[in-house]
Design a protein around this motif. Structure first.
Motif, PDB file in Angstrom:
ATOM      1  N   ALA A  81       0.841  -1.189   0.000  1.00 16.27           N
ATOM      2  CA  ALA A  81       0.000   0.000   0.000  1.00 16.27           C
ATOM      3  C   ALA A  81       0.877   1.240   0.000  1.00 16.27           C
ATOM      4  O   ALA A  81       1.789   1.367   0.817  1.00 16.27           O
ATOM      5  CB  ALA A  81      -0.903   0.010   1.226  1.00 16.27           C
ATOM      6  N   VAL A  82       0.626   2.129  -0.918  1.00 21.22           N
ATOM      7  CA  VAL A  82       1.297   3.426  -0.938  1.00 21.22           C
ATOM      8  C   VAL A  82       0.389   4.356  -0.139  1.00 21.22           C
ATOM      9  O   VAL A  82      -0.769   4.566  -0.497  1.00 21.22           O
ATOM     10  CB  VAL A  82       1.488   3.941  -2.381  1.00 21.22           C
ATOM     11  CG1 VAL A  82       2.148   5.310  -2.373  1.00 21.22           C
ATOM     12  CG2 VAL A  82       2.293   2.943  -3.200  1.00 21.22           C
ATOM     13  N   THR A  83       0.915   4.851   0.973  1.00 21.03           N
ATOM     14  CA  THR A  83       0.084   5.631   1.881  1.00 21.03           C
ATOM     15  C   THR A  83       0.627   7.042   2.057  1.00 21.03           C
ATOM     16  O   THR A  83       1.787   7.323   1.767  1.00 21.03           O
ATOM     17  CB  THR A  83       0.002   4.959   3.267  1.00 21.03           C
ATOM     18  OG1 THR A  83       1.327   4.832   3.797  1.00 21.03           O
ATOM     19  CG2 THR A  83      -0.652   3.599   3.176  1.00 21.03           C
ATOM     20  N   GLN A  84      -0.239   7.877   2.560  1.00 18.94           N
ATOM     21  CA  GLN A  84       0.127   9.262   2.846  1.00 18.94           C
ATOM     22  C   GLN A  84      -0.490   9.634   4.185  1.00 18.94           C
ATOM     23  O   GLN A  84      -1.667   9.357   4.431  1.00 18.94           O
ATOM     24  CB  GLN A  84      -0.404  10.172   1.742  1.00 18.94           C
ATOM     25  CG  GLN A  84      -0.030  11.614   1.898  1.00 18.94           C
ATOM     26  CD  GLN A  84      -0.515  12.437   0.705  1.00 18.94           C
ATOM     27  OE1 GLN A  84      -1.483  12.085   0.051  1.00 18.94           O
ATOM     28  NE2 GLN A  84       0.162  13.527   0.440  1.00 18.94           N
ATOM     29  N   ILE A  85       0.309  10.232   5.056  1.00 12.79           N
ATOM     30  CA  ILE A  85      -0.180  10.675   6.357  1.00 12.79           C
ATOM     31  C   ILE A  85      -0.785  12.065   6.191  1.00 12.79           C
ATOM     32  O   ILE A  85      -0.161  12.963   5.634  1.00 12.79           O
ATOM     33  CB  ILE A  85       0.965  10.747   7.392  1.00 12.79           C
ATOM     34  CG1 ILE A  85       1.691   9.421   7.483  1.00 12.79           C
ATOM     35  CG2 ILE A  85       0.468  11.237   8.732  1.00 12.79           C
ATOM     36  CD1 ILE A  85       1.063   8.397   8.365  1.00 12.79           C
ATOM     37  N   THR A  86      -1.998  12.213   6.658  1.00 13.09           N
ATOM     38  CA  THR A  86      -2.660  13.515   6.614  1.00 13.09           C
ATOM     39  C   THR A  86      -3.210  13.842   7.993  1.00 13.09           C
ATOM     40  O   THR A  86      -3.451  12.941   8.803  1.00 13.09           O
ATOM     41  CB  THR A  86      -3.813  13.532   5.589  1.00 13.09           C
ATOM     42  OG1 THR A  86      -4.764  12.524   5.941  1.00 13.09           O
ATOM     43  CG2 THR A  86      -3.318  13.269   4.185  1.00 13.09           C
ATOM     44  N   THR A  87      -3.391  15.105   8.254  1.00 10.33           N
ATOM     45  CA  THR A  87      -3.975  15.524   9.522  1.00 10.33           C
ATOM     46  C   THR A  87      -5.198  16.375   9.249  1.00 10.33           C
ATOM     47  O   THR A  87      -5.230  17.141   8.286  1.00 10.33           O
ATOM     48  CB  THR A  87      -2.975  16.339  10.371  1.00 10.33           C
ATOM     49  OG1 THR A  87      -2.549  17.465   9.627  1.00 10.33           O
ATOM     50  CG2 THR A  87      -1.778  15.509  10.759  1.00 10.33           C
ATOM     51  N   ASP A  88      -6.187  16.214  10.086  1.00  6.50           N
ATOM     52  CA  ASP A  88      -7.364  17.070  10.020  1.00  6.50           C
ATOM     53  C   ASP A  88      -7.023  18.376  10.728  1.00  6.50           C
ATOM     54  O   ASP A  88      -6.185  18.418  11.619  1.00  6.50           O
ATOM     55  CB  ASP A  88      -8.557  16.419  10.720  1.00  6.50           C
ATOM     56  CG  ASP A  88      -9.068  15.200   9.964  1.00  6.50           C
ATOM     57  OD1 ASP A  88      -8.695  15.033   8.799  1.00  6.50           O
ATOM     58  OD2 ASP A  88      -9.824  14.422  10.559  1.00  6.50           O
ATOM     59  N   SER A  89      -7.681  19.424  10.338  1.00  4.33           N
ATOM     60  CA  SER A  89      -7.442  20.707  11.018  1.00  4.33           C
ATOM     61  C   SER A  89      -7.953  20.617  12.455  1.00  4.33           C
ATOM     62  O   SER A  89      -8.912  19.907  12.754  1.00  4.33           O
ATOM     63  CB  SER A  89      -8.133  21.829  10.262  1.00  4.33           C
ATOM     64  OG  SER A  89      -9.513  21.580  10.194  1.00  4.33           O
TER      65      SER A  89
ATOM     66  N   ILE B  34      -5.495  18.994  19.898  1.00  3.27           N
ATOM     67  CA  ILE B  34      -5.452  17.628  19.362  1.00  3.27           C
ATOM     68  C   ILE B  34      -5.684  17.638  17.856  1.00  3.27           C
ATOM     69  O   ILE B  34      -6.610  18.279  17.363  1.00  3.27           O
ATOM     70  CB  ILE B  34      -6.516  16.744  20.048  1.00  3.27           C
ATOM     71  CG1 ILE B  34      -6.232  16.681  21.545  1.00  3.27           C
ATOM     72  CG2 ILE B  34      -6.543  15.361  19.429  1.00  3.27           C
ATOM     73  CD1 ILE B  34      -7.311  15.998  22.342  1.00  3.27           C
ATOM     74  N   GLN B  35      -4.818  16.934  17.140  1.00  2.00           N
ATOM     75  CA  GLN B  35      -4.992  16.753  15.704  1.00  2.00           C
ATOM     76  C   GLN B  35      -5.334  15.292  15.440  1.00  2.00           C
ATOM     77  O   GLN B  35      -4.833  14.395  16.110  1.00  2.00           O
ATOM     78  CB  GLN B  35      -3.707  17.082  14.942  1.00  2.00           C
ATOM     79  CG  GLN B  35      -3.407  18.541  14.834  1.00  2.00           C
ATOM     80  CD  GLN B  35      -2.182  18.781  13.951  1.00  2.00           C
ATOM     81  OE1 GLN B  35      -1.306  17.946  13.862  1.00  2.00           O
ATOM     82  NE2 GLN B  35      -2.150  19.923  13.310  1.00  2.00           N
ATOM     83  N   HIS B  36      -6.160  15.066  14.481  1.00  2.00           N
ATOM     84  CA  HIS B  36      -6.529  13.716  14.075  1.00  2.00           C
ATOM     85  C   HIS B  36      -5.632  13.324  12.904  1.00  2.00           C
ATOM     86  O   HIS B  36      -5.643  13.967  11.869  1.00  2.00           O
ATOM     87  CB  HIS B  36      -8.013  13.677  13.672  1.00  2.00           C
ATOM     88  CG  HIS B  36      -8.501  12.321  13.346  1.00  2.00           C
ATOM     89  ND1 HIS B  36      -8.909  11.977  12.085  1.00  2.00           N
ATOM     90  CD2 HIS B  36      -8.639  11.219  14.112  1.00  2.00           C
ATOM     91  CE1 HIS B  36      -9.279  10.720  12.088  1.00  2.00           C
ATOM     92  NE2 HIS B  36      -9.124  10.237  13.306  1.00  2.00           N
ATOM     93  N   VAL B  37      -4.806  12.295  13.090  1.00  2.00           N
ATOM     94  CA  VAL B  37      -3.866  11.850  12.064  1.00  2.00           C
ATOM     95  C   VAL B  37      -4.446  10.623  11.376  1.00  2.00           C
ATOM     96  O   VAL B  37      -4.901   9.685  12.026  1.00  2.00           O
ATOM     97  CB  VAL B  37      -2.488  11.513  12.676  1.00  2.00           C
ATOM     98  CG1 VAL B  37      -1.541  11.000  11.615  1.00  2.00           C
ATOM     99  CG2 VAL B  37      -1.915  12.728  13.361  1.00  2.00           C
ATOM    100  N   VAL B  38      -4.410  10.637  10.042  1.00  2.00           N
ATOM    101  CA  VAL B  38      -4.962   9.536   9.253  1.00  2.00           C
ATOM    102  C   VAL B  38      -3.910   9.072   8.243  1.00  2.00           C
ATOM    103  O   VAL B  38      -3.260   9.897   7.606  1.00  2.00           O
ATOM    104  CB  VAL B  38      -6.230   9.995   8.492  1.00  2.00           C
ATOM    105  CG1 VAL B  38      -6.775   8.888   7.627  1.00  2.00           C
ATOM    106  CG2 VAL B  38      -7.281  10.488   9.454  1.00  2.00           C
ATOM    107  N   GLN B  39      -3.740   7.762   8.137  1.00  2.00           N
ATOM    108  CA  GLN B  39      -2.868   7.198   7.108  1.00  2.00           C
ATOM    109  C   GLN B  39      -3.772   6.736   5.980  1.00  2.00           C
ATOM    110  O   GLN B  39      -4.475   5.740   6.106  1.00  2.00           O
ATOM    111  CB  GLN B  39      -2.057   6.041   7.670  1.00  2.00           C
ATOM    112  CG  GLN B  39      -1.050   5.501   6.698  1.00  2.00           C
ATOM    113  CD  GLN B  39      -0.160   4.432   7.318  1.00  2.00           C
ATOM    114  OE1 GLN B  39      -0.290   4.078   8.470  1.00  2.00           O
ATOM    115  NE2 GLN B  39       0.746   3.912   6.531  1.00  2.00           N
ATOM    116  N   ALA B  40      -3.771   7.463   4.891  1.00  2.00           N
ATOM    117  CA  ALA B  40      -4.680   7.182   3.778  1.00  2.00           C
ATOM    118  C   ALA B  40      -3.964   6.408   2.685  1.00  2.00           C
ATOM    119  O   ALA B  40      -2.865   6.770   2.273  1.00  2.00           O
ATOM    120  CB  ALA B  40      -5.228   8.487   3.217  1.00  2.00           C
TER     121      ALA B  40
END
Length: 89
Positions: free
Chosen positions: A30-38, A45-51
């Motif tokens: 899987a090629v993933t990218q880490i993103t954070t919600d504002s 607190i930031q919500h971190v997602v590996q998409a």
């Protein structure tokens, strides 16, 4: 005038598709990218997602992890595959 095309070899086509599907299941990463919600207002607190953004086949990396007890983890740094061991190899 249109020429008749050769008959479609369904068993051969099905065999080729099955082989590629099996290769993807065993060898795809899987090629993933880490993103954070504002952040919400007033929150630290930031919500971190590996998409997952794609799947790719890395033959050399696949050779390293064909075990019932995996000993590596894959991640991405920009456009590079990074492989780390999770135990002594």
């Amino acid at each position: 005038m249109q020429k008749d095309s050769a008959p479609l070899d369904i068993p051969h086509l099905a065999s080729a598709i099955m082989r590629h599907v099996a290769q993807l299941v065993s060898n795809a990463h899987a090629v993933t990218q880490i993103t954070t919600d504002s952040k919400s207002a007033g929150s630290m607190i930031q919500h971190v997602v590996q998409a997952r953004i794609a799947s790719a086949i890395y033959p050399t990396a696949s050779l390293m992890n064909h075990s019932c007890k995996p000993n590596i983890i894959n991640s991405f740094y920009k456009d590079k595959l990074v492989i780390r061991t999770i135990e002594d190899v």
